[in-house]
Enzyme design. Sequence first.
Site, PDB file in Angstrom:
ATOM      1  N   ASP A   1      -0.117   5.305   0.440  1.00 16.40           N
ATOM      2  CA  ASP A   1      -0.408   6.380   1.395  1.00 16.40           C
ATOM      3  C   ASP A   1      -0.704   5.795   2.770  1.00 16.40           C
ATOM      4  O   ASP A   1      -1.613   4.982   2.925  1.00 16.40           O
ATOM      5  CB  ASP A   1      -1.603   7.202   0.904  1.00 16.40           C
ATOM      6  CG  ASP A   1      -1.414   8.689   1.125  1.00 16.40           C
ATOM      7  OD1 ASP A   1      -0.559   9.057   1.949  1.00 16.40           O
ATOM      8  OD2 ASP A   1      -2.105   9.496   0.490  1.00 16.40           O
TER       9      ASP A   1
ATOM     10  N   ASP B   1       0.870  -1.172   0.000  1.00 14.46           N
ATOM     11  CA  ASP B   1       0.000   0.000   0.000  1.00 14.46           C
ATOM     12  C   ASP B   1       0.913   1.230   0.000  1.00 14.46           C
ATOM     13  O   ASP B   1       2.093   1.133   0.354  1.00 14.46           O
ATOM     14  CB  ASP B   1      -0.882  -0.021   1.255  1.00 14.46           C
ATOM     15  CG  ASP B   1      -1.741   1.224   1.361  1.00 14.46           C
ATOM     16  OD1 ASP B   1      -2.434   1.548   0.390  1.00 14.46           O
ATOM     17  OD2 ASP B   1      -1.687   1.880   2.417  1.00 14.46           O
TER      18      ASP B   1
END
EC number: 3.1.3.-
Length: 279
Positions: A20, A18
């Site tokens: 952010d 992932d």
Amino acid sequence: MGNNKLEVLSKVDLFLLDMDGTIYLGDRLFEGSREFVQLLKENNKEFLFLTNNSSKSSDDYLKKLSKMGIEIAKENLLTSGQATAIYLKSIDQRSAVSAYVVGTQSLKDELKSFGINVVGSIEKEDVDYLIVGFDTELTYKKLLDACKLIRKGVPFLATNPDLVCPLDGGEYIPDCGSICIMLENATKKKPLFIGKPSSIIVDVISKFKNVEKSKIAMIGDRLYTDIKMANDNGMISILVLSGETTYEDVEKFQVKPTLIYNSIKDIYEDLKILYRGVK
């Protein structure tokens, strides 16, 4: 617990990262992120940056990562916007598929790059699909158009179910999931979500990278997308506490990650021991 973590990490053939809240927050790169990616490269480990944020295109993300000192190839990145395009092309093989997009110009450009005809006006053109993304350029006209299309029975796809997007400084703004809740309240129709935690995006990745799901690890900061997706699809789930989720959230939430780390730097330290035998 340390040895157990190394044992789990040793089974991983593909890391899904992932972005952010995991690698960076806003424009601030987390300590250890650059070194983590470098370590994977040095040891020929497969990795894929995977983001539910469809407001930016893959090219936007490559440029952003490059500015932060992380150089990766295009095949090491997948956005929920790209996954939506790949899914759409897999279910509808017609040469001219049209879509009305509640999304940013970057998302529209991304979809166009896959050969999808992005419709500008629902009054003047036929629409095969409605695609809703994280739209930081949202207007009320787009919401009205989306409601009309849903009521007409046009298939309703959404890039990701995230309710909020974190900003540096601890603030949050409405994400695609919140926009979809508005549309659902107005039309009583739910979208088909393509991004995390949907199994659709996992199937796309598993085929694309030719890796068994049990040998894929998802590293992320959200229980209801990153961790849920991994657990639902027989993958290894690794939660980092550098983004949206706190340790208290883990105790309350039914979905439990395989491993929990404070940050990407801590995972890097364990992988260093695993790959290099360095303590």
